[in-house]
Design a protein around this motif. Structure first.
Motif, PDB file in Angstrom:
ATOM      1  N   ASP A   1      21.440  88.233  67.776  1.00 58.66           N
ATOM      2  CA  ASP A   1      20.813  88.249  69.105  1.00 58.66           C
ATOM      3  C   ASP A   1      19.310  88.020  69.058  1.00 58.66           C
ATOM      4  O   ASP A   1      18.530  88.736  69.700  1.00 58.66           O
ATOM      5  CB  ASP A   1      21.116  89.571  69.813  1.00 58.66           C
ATOM      6  CG  ASP A   1      22.595  89.724  70.141  1.00 58.66           C
ATOM      7  OD1 ASP A   1      23.213  88.720  70.517  1.00 58.66           O
ATOM      8  OD2 ASP A   1      23.126  90.842  70.008  1.00 58.66           O
ATOM      9  N   GLU A   2      18.882  86.976  68.324  1.00 61.60           N
ATOM     10  CA  GLU A   2      17.459  86.725  68.127  1.00 61.60           C
ATOM     11  C   GLU A   2      17.088  85.275  68.442  1.00 61.60           C
ATOM     12  O   GLU A   2      17.901  84.363  68.275  1.00 61.60           O
ATOM     13  CB  GLU A   2      17.074  86.986  66.672  1.00 61.60           C
ATOM     14  CG  GLU A   2      17.284  88.410  66.192  1.00 61.60           C
ATOM     15  CD  GLU A   2      17.127  88.511  64.693  1.00 61.60           C
ATOM     16  OE1 GLU A   2      16.210  89.223  64.241  1.00 61.60           O
ATOM     17  OE2 GLU A   2      17.910  87.855  63.965  1.00 61.60           O
ATOM     18  N   VAL A   3      15.849  85.106  68.861  1.00 62.17           N
ATOM     19  CA  VAL A   3      15.191  83.802  68.892  1.00 62.17           C
ATOM     20  C   VAL A   3      14.187  83.807  67.752  1.00 62.17           C
ATOM     21  O   VAL A   3      13.314  84.680  67.691  1.00 62.17           O
ATOM     22  CB  VAL A   3      14.499  83.548  70.238  1.00 62.17           C
ATOM     23  CG1 VAL A   3      13.779  82.202  70.222  1.00 62.17           C
ATOM     24  CG2 VAL A   3      15.510  83.607  71.380  1.00 62.17           C
ATOM     25  N   ARG A   4      14.278  82.830  66.850  1.00 62.07           N
ATOM     26  CA  ARG A   4      13.540  82.864  65.593  1.00 62.07           C
ATOM     27  C   ARG A   4      12.630  81.636  65.458  1.00 62.07           C
ATOM     28  O   ARG A   4      12.822  80.614  66.126  1.00 62.07           O
ATOM     29  CB  ARG A   4      14.512  82.890  64.424  1.00 62.07           C
ATOM     30  CG  ARG A   4      15.438  84.095  64.412  1.00 62.07           C
ATOM     31  CD  ARG A   4      14.854  85.236  63.639  1.00 62.07           C
ATOM     32  NE  ARG A   4      14.945  84.991  62.195  1.00 62.07           N
ATOM     33  CZ  ARG A   4      14.271  85.680  61.284  1.00 62.07           C
ATOM     34  NH1 ARG A   4      13.442  86.650  61.654  1.00 62.07           N
ATOM     35  NH2 ARG A   4      14.416  85.424  59.997  1.00 62.07           N
ATOM     36  N   ALA A   5      11.652  81.732  64.549  1.00 62.69           N
ATOM     37  CA  ALA A   5      10.733  80.623  64.284  1.00 62.69           C
ATOM     38  C   ALA A   5      10.294  80.668  62.832  1.00 62.69           C
ATOM     39  O   ALA A   5      10.225  81.732  62.211  1.00 62.69           O
ATOM     40  CB  ALA A   5       9.512  80.697  65.196  1.00 62.69           C
ATOM     41  N   GLY A   6       9.998  79.487  62.287  1.00 64.31           N
ATOM     42  CA  GLY A   6       9.456  79.378  60.943  1.00 64.31           C
ATOM     43  C   GLY A   6       8.661  78.104  60.819  1.00 64.31           C
ATOM     44  O   GLY A   6       8.605  77.293  61.758  1.00 64.31           O
TER      45      GLY A   6
END
Length: 393
Positions: free
Chosen positions: A181-186
């Motif tokens: 249940d996450e919105v992620r970035a890298g």
């Protein structure tokens, strides 16, 4: 509804992948929205951004199939400048490419036994990115399918990434994790450590970014919400709900028209559109599109600076038509409009005197203009320069 559309993709019927050309080369010559479908309707679909018009008055307009693909397409991206469309296959574990005219589909990368979902492309860098739902990895490979794919990030087991969006200018890649249940970035180059921008979502799937506005958009499948937050994450602002919509399953945005588009997993919702700022009401562009996932917008070229004529102002001195400036693709928004080719037309005193060349040698004095026509798979756009006065030498 259980996780991941009752994890319908995992129980979808397996079969031999067969790609059929169903449309002529001119089928997509219009500003269009494309999406992928699964669950027995396995296909790449498209229709005009104006939506369906079933009649009774002709002409009737409805969604069409670009490719049939039994591998369960899950995610889509385009490159109209090259006439290409890309997608991930859930059941077949493949990254695929085909022509936007419905011909020549092939496999770029195969990861047998894995569920792939969501693609993004960077034609300038020659890279394609995707999420491996099964191995919890964000992956990258060469856009032409050469070499070996590599892993940028690996999230904890059970995270279940589905959908990626990229921002090459800022070296960023974004994705949603359905099960955590996450919105992620890298970082797009795989350096550093990935971070969670927003947690506590409800089965998020699909993400689109507008770096210029500093915003990121996604859809929460289980809660039926279309969401937005600051691209820097929850540390700089809260997420908000733009619209409530049953089982939304992947956004695309057009900041120039203040529109956000999304697909829906349930057939009653179809392909939908609303204002990017959350005002107004939601409209259904195409109904009856069950098991739809992720959207991409393919539009005719957009001019942002008019052509100009440079060169001598006397007869016998060559003139050059500078083609002006044309809007690029907005890769993170899944908005594609870059030109594939340019054509030129010269006029003297309003009468055509030359075509098909960016240069012209005037033999007579007069008022000269050049018109540039930019073309991609969606159509053509023309713009004309201001007048260049040419005198006798």
């Amino acid at each position: 509804m259980a996780r991941r559309f009752a994890r319908a993709l995992g129980v979808a019927a397996a079969g031999v992948i067969g790609l059929g050309v169903l449309l002529p080369a001119t089928a997509s010559a219009d500003d269009s929205i494309y999406w992928s479908r699964e669950q027995g309707s396995d296909s790449i679909r498209f229709g005009p951004l104006t939506g369906e018009s079933p009649g009774p008055a002709p002409p009737a307009i409805s969604a069409q199939t670009l490719f049939d693909d039994g591998g369960a397409p899950c995610g889509i991206a385009a490159n109209p400048a090259a006439g290409k469309i890309y997608w991930a296959n859930w059941n077949a574990g493949e990254i695929r490419v085909g022509n936007l005219n419905g011909t020549g589909a092939s496999t770029l990368f195969a990861e047998p036994g894995n569920n792939l979902c969501g693609v993004a492309v960077d034609p300038t860098a020659g890279k394609i990115y995707w999420a491996n739902f099964s191995t919890n990895e964000i992956r990258v490979g060469n856009l032409n399918g050469t070499g070996t794919a590599s892993t940028l990030f690996t999230d904890p087991g059970g995270s279940a990434p589905s959908g990626v969006a990229i921002d090459p200018a800022n070296n960023k890649i974004y994705w949603t994790n359905q099960f955590s249940d996450e919105v992620r970035a890298g970082n797009l180059d795989g350096s550093g450590i990935a971070a969670t921008l927003f947690g506590g979502e409800d089965n998020p799937i699909g993400v689109a970014v507008d770096p210029a506005a500093g915003k990121i958009y996604w859809t929460d499948l289980n809660s039926g919400t279309v969401r937005v937050g600051p691209v820097g994450g929850s540390t700089v602002g809260d997420a908000q709900t733009l619209f409530n919509s049953p089982t939304p399953s992947g956004p695309a945005i057009d900041p120039t028209t203040n529109k956000i588009y999304w697909t829906s997993w349930t057939s009653g919702s179809g392909i939908r559109v609303g204002n990017l700022d959350g005002t107004g009401t939601v409209s259904t562009l195409f109904s009856g599109e069950s098991a739809a996932l992720f959207a991409a917008l393919v539009k005719a070229p957009v001019n942002t600076k008019l052509p100009e004529i440079s060169g001598g102002a006397k007869t016998g001195k060559e003139l050059t038509c500078q083609k002006g400036t044309w809007a690029p693709d907005l890769l993170g928004a899944f908005l594609y409009r870059a030109p594939a080719s340019f054509a030129y037309q010269w006029k003297r005193n309003g009468v055509i005197v030359g075509t098909n060349s960016a240069t012209f040698m005037p033999a007579q004095p007069g008022d000269y203009t050049c018109t540039v026509m930019a073309t991609n798979q969606a159509g053509s756009t023309s713009q004309t320069s201001s007048v260049k006065k040419v005198k006798d030498k």
